[in-house]
Design a protein around this motif. Structure first.
Motif, PDB file in Angstrom:
ATOM      1  N   MET A 233     -21.385 -61.348 -49.342  1.00 12.24           N
ATOM      2  CA  MET A 233     -22.616 -62.110 -49.520  1.00 12.24           C
ATOM      3  C   MET A 233     -23.235 -61.768 -50.862  1.00 12.24           C
ATOM      4  O   MET A 233     -23.440 -60.607 -51.177  1.00 12.24           O
ATOM      5  N   ARG A 234     -23.531 -62.777 -51.639  1.00 12.91           N
ATOM      6  CA  ARG A 234     -24.121 -62.592 -52.956  1.00 12.91           C
ATOM      7  C   ARG A 234     -25.551 -62.103 -52.835  1.00 12.91           C
ATOM      8  O   ARG A 234     -25.992 -61.273 -53.602  1.00 12.91           O
ATOM      9  N   PHE A 235     -26.284 -62.635 -51.887  1.00  9.25           N
ATOM     10  CA  PHE A 235     -27.702 -62.334 -51.835  1.00  9.25           C
ATOM     11  C   PHE A 235     -28.056 -61.327 -50.765  1.00  9.25           C
ATOM     12  O   PHE A 235     -28.699 -61.634 -49.806  1.00  9.25           O
ATOM     13  N   LEU A 236     -27.602 -60.107 -50.945  1.00  5.06           N
ATOM     14  CA  LEU A 236     -28.041 -59.041 -50.069  1.00  5.06           C
ATOM     15  C   LEU A 236     -29.084 -58.237 -50.827  1.00  5.06           C
ATOM     16  O   LEU A 236     -28.894 -57.861 -51.965  1.00  5.06           O
TER      17      LEU A 236
ATOM     18  N   THR B   4     -32.955 -57.134 -61.584  1.00  2.00           N
ATOM     19  CA  THR B   4     -32.059 -58.226 -61.241  1.00  2.00           C
ATOM     20  C   THR B   4     -31.508 -58.809 -62.539  1.00  2.00           C
ATOM     21  O   THR B   4     -31.813 -58.325 -63.626  1.00  2.00           O
ATOM     22  N   GLU B   5     -30.728 -59.854 -62.400  1.00  2.00           N
ATOM     23  CA  GLU B   5     -30.191 -60.597 -63.535  1.00  2.00           C
ATOM     24  C   GLU B   5     -30.754 -62.012 -63.496  1.00  2.00           C
ATOM     25  O   GLU B   5     -31.366 -62.417 -62.517  1.00  2.00           O
ATOM     26  N   GLU B   6     -30.517 -62.780 -64.539  1.00  3.92           N
ATOM     27  CA  GLU B   6     -30.860 -64.206 -64.497  1.00  3.92           C
ATOM     28  C   GLU B   6     -29.718 -64.932 -63.808  1.00  3.92           C
ATOM     29  O   GLU B   6     -28.567 -64.839 -64.230  1.00  3.92           O
ATOM     30  N   TRP B   7     -30.051 -65.624 -62.737  1.00  4.31           N
ATOM     31  CA  TRP B   7     -29.063 -66.402 -61.995  1.00  4.31           C
ATOM     32  C   TRP B   7     -29.780 -67.552 -61.304  1.00  4.31           C
ATOM     33  O   TRP B   7     -30.251 -67.434 -60.188  1.00  4.31           O
ATOM     34  N   ARG B   8     -29.890 -68.674 -62.013  1.00  6.46           N
ATOM     35  CA  ARG B   8     -30.596 -69.850 -61.497  1.00  6.46           C
ATOM     36  C   ARG B   8     -29.897 -70.392 -60.260  1.00  6.46           C
ATOM     37  O   ARG B   8     -28.683 -70.383 -60.224  1.00  6.46           O
ATOM     38  N   PRO B   9     -30.582 -70.838 -59.306  1.00  5.80           N
ATOM     39  CA  PRO B   9     -32.025 -70.987 -59.161  1.00  5.80           C
ATOM     40  C   PRO B   9     -32.659 -69.814 -58.400  1.00  5.80           C
ATOM     41  O   PRO B   9     -33.796 -69.888 -57.978  1.00  5.80           O
ATOM     42  N   TYR B  10     -31.943 -68.729 -58.257  1.00  8.48           N
ATOM     43  CA  TYR B  10     -32.381 -67.630 -57.401  1.00  8.48           C
ATOM     44  C   TYR B  10     -33.309 -66.636 -58.099  1.00  8.48           C
ATOM     45  O   TYR B  10     -34.256 -66.155 -57.497  1.00  8.48           O
ATOM     46  N   ASN B  11     -33.005 -66.283 -59.337  1.00  9.30           N
ATOM     47  CA  ASN B  11     -33.840 -65.384 -60.117  1.00  9.30           C
ATOM     48  C   ASN B  11     -33.638 -65.705 -61.597  1.00  9.30           C
ATOM     49  O   ASN B  11     -32.523 -65.633 -62.096  1.00  9.30           O
ATOM     50  N   TYR B  12     -34.736 -66.087 -62.245  1.00  7.96           N
ATOM     51  CA  TYR B  12     -34.646 -66.444 -63.661  1.00  7.96           C
ATOM     52  C   TYR B  12     -36.039 -66.447 -64.275  1.00  7.96           C
ATOM     53  O   TYR B  12     -37.046 -66.490 -63.574  1.00  7.96           O
TER      54      TYR B  12
ATOM     55  N   GLY C 177     -41.793 -66.810 -69.460  1.00  6.55           N
ATOM     56  CA  GLY C 177     -41.263 -65.461 -69.328  1.00  6.55           C
ATOM     57  C   GLY C 177     -41.559 -64.809 -67.991  1.00  6.55           C
ATOM     58  O   GLY C 177     -41.403 -63.605 -67.830  1.00  6.55           O
ATOM     59  N   THR C 178     -41.960 -65.615 -67.001  1.00  7.45           N
ATOM     60  CA  THR C 178     -42.256 -65.113 -65.662  1.00  7.45           C
ATOM     61  C   THR C 178     -41.004 -65.197 -64.804  1.00  7.45           C
ATOM     62  O   THR C 178     -40.333 -66.225 -64.784  1.00  7.45           O
ATOM     63  N   LEU C 179     -40.694 -64.121 -64.103  1.00 12.95           N
ATOM     64  CA  LEU C 179     -39.534 -64.108 -63.221  1.00 12.95           C
ATOM     65  C   LEU C 179     -39.847 -64.915 -61.967  1.00 12.95           C
ATOM     66  O   LEU C 179     -40.812 -64.623 -61.264  1.00 12.95           O
ATOM     67  N   ILE C 180     -39.045 -65.938 -61.717  1.00 16.84           N
ATOM     68  CA  ILE C 180     -39.238 -66.817 -60.564  1.00 16.84           C
ATOM     69  C   ILE C 180     -37.894 -67.083 -59.899  1.00 16.84           C
ATOM     70  O   ILE C 180     -36.870 -66.575 -60.345  1.00 16.84           O
ATOM     71  N   GLY C 181     -37.892 -67.902 -58.857  1.00 22.38           N
ATOM     72  CA  GLY C 181     -36.670 -68.300 -58.178  1.00 22.38           C
ATOM     73  C   GLY C 181     -36.754 -67.972 -56.697  1.00 22.38           C
ATOM     74  O   GLY C 181     -37.598 -67.177 -56.258  1.00 22.38           O
ATOM     75  N   GLY C 182     -35.877 -68.585 -55.916  1.00 28.50           N
ATOM     76  CA  GLY C 182     -35.901 -68.443 -54.474  1.00 28.50           C
ATOM     77  C   GLY C 182     -35.765 -67.007 -53.998  1.00 28.50           C
ATOM     78  O   GLY C 182     -36.517 -66.551 -53.129  1.00 28.50           O
ATOM     79  N   ALA C 183     -34.816 -66.265 -54.530  1.00 28.71           N
ATOM     80  CA  ALA C 183     -34.626 -64.877 -54.110  1.00 28.71           C
ATOM     81  C   ALA C 183     -35.794 -64.017 -54.589  1.00 28.71           C
ATOM     82  O   ALA C 183     -36.278 -63.157 -53.859  1.00 28.71           O
TER      83      ALA C 183
ATOM     84  N   TYR D  40     -31.634 -56.669 -56.513  1.00 27.83           N
ATOM     85  CA  TYR D  40     -31.346 -57.795 -55.617  1.00 27.83           C
ATOM     86  C   TYR D  40     -30.512 -58.824 -56.333  1.00 27.83           C
ATOM     87  O   TYR D  40     -30.402 -58.819 -57.552  1.00 27.83           O
ATOM     88  N   SER D  41     -29.903 -59.681 -55.522  1.00 25.37           N
ATOM     89  CA  SER D  41     -28.893 -60.659 -55.945  1.00 25.37           C
ATOM     90  C   SER D  41     -27.606 -59.911 -56.258  1.00 25.37           C
ATOM     91  O   SER D  41     -27.135 -59.902 -57.382  1.00 25.37           O
TER      92      SER D  41
END
Length: 144
Positions: free
Chosen positions: A2-5, A28-36, A41-47, A85-86
């Motif tokens: 699982m990628r998103f543990l 974390t890393e940048e990985w759209r749409p989960y964390n970017y 410059g604000t960290l957003i995304g579903g995760a 995370y991610s």
């Protein structure tokens, strides 16, 4: 895998007061749409939003940072009170962290080609080896 543990420090789940909790560094890393990072410059995304909700509800003080994947993983492995995370949960990584809850359903991995390259047919890893490919250094796909 699982990628998103969410790699969660287990004591967060056990502590009952925020006073007992250390300030966490969250990486974390940048990985759209989960964390970017958005245009400001604000960290957003579903995760990211799920992680923020859990930490805020627990009353944990934290600072979130985005790094290239290999650096985020290195920080999480070496620096106490760090949450990452991610991340795929793999046999090799199992003993590195205290694993918490999955954030999302498993994410499929894909191979993309140029639309104009109708000649490329990849069904196995051996098929892919005849082409130049790229992946994120240090990722599960890279290790594979």
């Amino acid at each position: 895998m699982m990628r998103f543990l969410l790699v969660f420090l287990s004591f967060i789940l056990l502590c009952s007061t925020a006073d007992a909790l250390p300030r966490l560094e969250v990486v974390t890393e940048e990985w759209r749409p989960y964390n970017y990072l958005d245009e400001n410059g604000t960290l957003i995304g579903g995760a990211t939003e799920k992680v923020k909700r859990v930490l805020d509800k627990a009353g944990v003080e934290y600072e979130m940072q985005v790094y290239p994947w290999v650096r985020a993983l290195k920080i999480a492995r070496q620096k106490p009170n760090t949450l990452i995370y991610s991340i795929f949960r793999t046999p090799e990584r199992e003993s590195w962290f205290h694993w918490g809850c999955p954030l999302l359903q498993p994410v499929k991995e894909y191979v993309f080609t140029l639309k104009s390259r109708k000649d490329i047919k990849i069904r196995t890893l051996e098929d892919a080896k005849q082409y130049i490919t790229s992946t994120v250094r240090g990722s599960v796909g890279h290790d594979f």
